[in-house]
Design a protein around this motif. Sequence first.
Motif, mmCIF file in Angstrom:
data_model
loop_
_atom_site.group_PDB
_atom_site.id
_atom_site.type_symbol
_atom_site.label_atom_id
_atom_site.label_comp_id
_atom_site.label_asym_id
_atom_site.label_seq_id
_atom_site.Cartn_x
_atom_site.Cartn_y
_atom_site.Cartn_z
ATOM 1 N N HIS A 117 -33.213 -60.517 -3.213
ATOM 2 C CA HIS A 117 -33.039 -60.368 -1.769
ATOM 3 C C HIS A 117 -34.025 -61.234 -0.988
ATOM 4 N N HIS A 118 -35.185 -61.464 -1.556
ATOM 5 C CA HIS A 118 -36.193 -62.296 -0.902
ATOM 6 C C HIS A 118 -35.762 -63.764 -0.841
ATOM 7 N N HIS A 119 -34.968 -64.200 -1.803
ATOM 8 C CA HIS A 119 -34.630 -65.619 -1.921
ATOM 9 C C HIS A 119 -33.195 -65.963 -1.560
ATOM 10 N N LYS A 122 -43.495 -68.539 -5.484
ATOM 11 C CA LYS A 122 -43.453 -67.756 -4.241
ATOM 12 C C LYS A 122 -43.838 -66.300 -4.469
ATOM 13 N N HIS A 123 -43.792 -65.860 -5.731
ATOM 14 C CA HIS A 123 -44.197 -64.493 -6.077
ATOM 15 C C HIS A 123 -45.554 -64.484 -6.776
ATOM 16 N N PRO A 160 -35.315 -56.714 -5.252
ATOM 17 C CA PRO A 160 -36.174 -57.263 -4.196
ATOM 18 C C PRO A 160 -36.449 -58.760 -4.349
ATOM 19 N N ILE A 161 -36.549 -59.229 -5.566
ATOM 20 C CA ILE A 161 -36.789 -60.659 -5.797
ATOM 21 C C ILE A 161 -35.585 -61.466 -5.318
#
Length: 137
Positions: A33-35, A76-77, A30-31
């Motif tokens: 894919h977010h970036h 960002k997290h 998920p990390i």
Amino acid sequence: MKSDILQREDVSLLVHQFYGTIRRDDLLGPIFHHHIADDQWAEHLEKLTDFWETNIFGVAKFKGNPTVAHLAVDQKHDYGIGQIHFGRWLQVWFATITDLFEGENADKAKEAARRMAHTQFMFLWYQKPDSVKGKTA
């Protein structure tokens, strides 16, 4: 007997296998894919191949600053990237190398990753606000 990491094609295979696993990982996927958008992965994998080719063979191909990139991701997290993330990254890296290769360069790639993970984690740690340091150990 497996071969060692001997040329760019070997590094590319390692990087593609590794990030294929990372992208499916429940913790790290998920990390990433977010970036990194789906249409950016091909370019990103080439850049990472350059990075590891530079680190394994000493060939000056990589241009970039992973520390700045990791700091932006952590911010960002909500400064939530911690040891568990770096530990999982190392576990997958080591397992991927072990599955594909053996030899001096394979060992060098493992040791380089171990040093990098430690350095990146410590850099991020010292950049975190004091209020979140205890939550990301």
